[in-house]
Scaffold this motif. Structure first.
Motif, PDB file in Angstrom:
ATOM      1  N   THR A 140       0.835  -1.208   0.000  1.00  5.08           N
ATOM      2  CA  THR A 140       0.000   0.000   0.000  1.00  5.08           C
ATOM      3  C   THR A 140       0.865   1.252   0.000  1.00  5.08           C
ATOM      4  O   THR A 140       0.673   2.170  -0.807  1.00  5.08           O
ATOM      5  CB  THR A 140      -0.908   0.018   1.253  1.00  5.08           C
ATOM      6  N   MET A 141       1.825   1.270   0.897  1.00  2.00           N
ATOM      7  CA  MET A 141       2.626   2.481   1.037  1.00  2.00           C
ATOM      8  C   MET A 141       3.514   2.721  -0.185  1.00  2.00           C
ATOM      9  O   MET A 141       3.852   3.851  -0.499  1.00  2.00           O
ATOM     10  CB  MET A 141       3.446   2.402   2.328  1.00  2.00           C
ATOM     11  N   PHE A 142       3.842   1.648  -0.858  1.00  3.60           N
ATOM     12  CA  PHE A 142       4.627   1.775  -2.082  1.00  3.60           C
ATOM     13  C   PHE A 142       3.849   2.601  -3.116  1.00  3.60           C
ATOM     14  O   PHE A 142       4.378   3.552  -3.702  1.00  3.60           O
ATOM     15  CB  PHE A 142       4.916   0.363  -2.619  1.00  3.60           C
ATOM     16  N   MET A 342       3.581   7.179   7.983  1.00  2.00           N
ATOM     17  CA  MET A 342       2.209   6.718   8.196  1.00  2.00           C
ATOM     18  C   MET A 342       2.140   5.192   8.149  1.00  2.00           C
ATOM     19  O   MET A 342       1.406   4.572   8.914  1.00  2.00           O
ATOM     20  CB  MET A 342       1.293   7.275   7.096  1.00  2.00           C
ATOM     21  N   GLY A 343       2.881   4.617   7.229  1.00  2.00           N
ATOM     22  CA  GLY A 343       2.859   3.160   7.086  1.00  2.00           C
ATOM     23  C   GLY A 343       3.319   2.477   8.365  1.00  2.00           C
ATOM     24  O   GLY A 343       2.677   1.541   8.845  1.00  2.00           O
ATOM     25  N   ILE A 344       4.387   2.966   8.942  1.00  2.00           N
ATOM     26  CA  ILE A 344       4.912   2.333  10.159  1.00  2.00           C
ATOM     27  C   ILE A 344       3.915   2.493  11.310  1.00  2.00           C
ATOM     28  O   ILE A 344       3.602   1.543  12.022  1.00  2.00           O
ATOM     29  CB  ILE A 344       6.285   2.938  10.536  1.00  2.00           C
ATOM     30  N   ALA A 345       3.383   3.705  11.444  1.00  2.00           N
ATOM     31  CA  ALA A 345       2.445   3.942  12.548  1.00  2.00           C
ATOM     32  C   ALA A 345       1.207   3.062  12.396  1.00  2.00           C
ATOM     33  O   ALA A 345       0.734   2.427  13.346  1.00  2.00           O
ATOM     34  CB  ALA A 345       2.049   5.418  12.576  1.00  2.00           C
ATOM     35  N   CYS A 346       0.696   2.990  11.189  1.00  2.00           N
ATOM     36  CA  CYS A 346      -0.529   2.246  10.943  1.00  2.00           C
ATOM     37  C   CYS A 346      -0.284   0.742  11.118  1.00  2.00           C
ATOM     38  O   CYS A 346      -1.128   0.012  11.640  1.00  2.00           O
ATOM     39  CB  CYS A 346      -0.964   2.562   9.521  1.00  2.00           C
TER      40      CYS A 346
END
Ligand code: PFF
Length: 451
Positions: A140-142, A342-346
């Motif tokens: 997703t983050m990619f 955001m990716g890491i937090a999520c």
């Protein structure tokens, strides 16, 4: 954004948990009188503001001569999207892992017990779930980091119709091999007893509007409304595209996909004495069985889970886009940095959901409240976001677009002239939508009750 896990995974299982027909009827009514008008409003605000939801709301309030406090509506959406993605990614991870299960042939001629065991062995294993959840989050983050337009749009245009075709195939299978008539009856014969009456932990029956709230919440969830995702896409929409037509097409496609998923799944449920209300595992306990017993099942099954993962992927991007867009616009982070952050937090918040299915499956934080007696942390996260935050966001969007924004502005942006279509939209958004949402909220809170 609209067609995703909500249609194929969530709709069937919550319909099963809430007794079928009456629930479906309320859901369809909510799509039509609440979902469609709010989607038009949300696209309209996005196209007029042409920025991230927070900044759009701020600028549109200034345009309307009102307090910039309306930007908190954007915040509500950013937080809702973030929380939804945290669990959406875990479930999408299940779909990813099922690509390989289906391809391996484990489901060929498998009994329902074998199919069930496969599912239990996946969700019972936190390490596996973390691995698939991580993979999905990276995927997703990619895309988010690279920007939404371009490759993804082309892929979706081809893959979503393919998903639709496999669904037709599955419905065909269920028609021939499942209890199709029972499923149709379950889905389309309203039984309001089953909708309103539940039993508490002591086994006493009580009446509750909770299922109505769940149906309404799902109308928001499935159409991606109330959190700014559709506002972001509205901000990309060309000025000459008809908002009304676009909205109708999205709502129709979304509803058809959900109903087809129901028609594929419930015949198998009834033919094999499975429990319709068995929860989030429903599609994973039914569809693999169908693939295991049809010609070419390995190929179709694999393809189905590939396409389901794609549907999840294309929706997940819009869940986190409002947050990333805001970070980029306001903190001048690069898109890549904002996405990684955001990716890491999520991902970390997603661990709560991962553990809800195994080591914390007995943790029921609000068990003292009747309607939450069986709710795990995942259930509560889903409830908070889909049934509270999204309808609340939708309510505020409705209020803003007809009570705050000028009539001229909305008429200009919707571009329908001062004709019956525009008047009906305005009437629905001005009175019906806010009142309906409020009534359901107040009911579930126990503040307003009907006999
Ligand atoms: N509509 C998506 C689905 O049905 O799977 C879920 C979703 C996507 C909800 C984006 C909200 C959103 F903003």
């Amino acid at each position: 954004s609209a067609v995703g896990l909500g249609n194929i995974w969530k709709f069937p299982y919550i319909t099963g948990e809430n007794g079928g027909g009456a629930f479906v009827l309320v859901y369809l009514a909510c799509i039509l009188v609440i979902g469609v008008p709010i989607m038009m409003a949300e696209i309209m605000l996005g196209r007029r503001g042409r920025q991230s939801p927070i900044n759009t709301m701020r600028d549109l309030s200034i345009e309307a001569g009102h307090s910039t406090h309306w930007q908190y509506l954007g915040w509500l959406g950013v937080i809702a999207g973030f929380l939804i993605l945290s669990y959406y990614s875990v479930i999408a991870g299940w779909a990813l892992s099922y690509i390989f299960r289906a391809a391996s042939g484990v489901f060929t001629d498998a009994s329902v017990e074998v199919v069930k065991t496969e599912f239990v062995s996946l969700v019972g294993d936190p390490e596996k779930l973390v691995a698939w959840h991580s993979l999905f989050m990276v995927l997703t983050m990619f895309v988010v980091a690279r920007g939404v337009q371009g490759g993804l749009e082309k892929a979706v245009k081809f893959l979503m119709p393919s998903l639709f075709i496999i669904l037709i195939l599955l419905v065909g299978y269920s028609m021939q091999n499942g209890e199709f008539n029972m499923a149709v009856k379950f889905l389309f014969t309203p039984d309001f007893e089953a909708l309103f009456y539940k039993t508490d932990a002591q086994g006493n029956e009580y009446m509750s509007w909770n299922a109505v709230l769940i149906a309404m919440g799902h109308a928001f969830f499935t159409l991606s409304l109330g959190m700014g995702a559709i506002m972001v896409y509205g901000s990309y929409l060309p000025a000459d595209t008809s908002i009304a037509k676009t909205t109708f097409m999205i709502a129709a496609a979304d509803t058809i996909v959900a109903l087809m998923a129901g028609l594929a799944i419930f015949p198998i449920v009834f033919a094999n004495n499975l429990e319709p209300g068995s929860g989030p595992g429903l599609i994973f306990n039914t569809l693999p069985f169908a693939f295991g017993h049809m010609d070419g099942g390995i190929i179709f099954g694999t393809l189905f889970f590939v396409l389901l993962s794609f549907a999840a992927w294309s929706s997940s991007i819009s869940l986190i886009e409002p947050a990333v867009a805001w970070l980029v616009e306001n903190l001048s982070l690069s898109r890549i940095k904002a996405s990684v952050l955001m990716g890491i937090a999520c991902w970390a918040v997603g661990l709560l959901t991962v553990f809800s299915f195994n080591i914390w499956s007995d943790v029921k934080p609000l068990a003292d409240i009747k309607i939450f007696k069986d709710a795990t942390i995942f259930d509560l996260l889903d409830y908070l976001t889909a049934n509270i935050m999204l309808p609340l966001g939708g309510l505020l969007i409705a209020i803003f677009s007809v009570w705050i924004m000028s009539r001229e502005a909305s008429m200009e942006e919707l571009d329908m002239g001062d004709r019956p279509g525009y008047k009906l939209w305005r009437f629905l958004v001005r009175y019906i939508t806010p009142i309906a949402v409020l009534i359901v909220f107040l009911n579930v809170l126990g503040i307003l009750t009907f006999k």
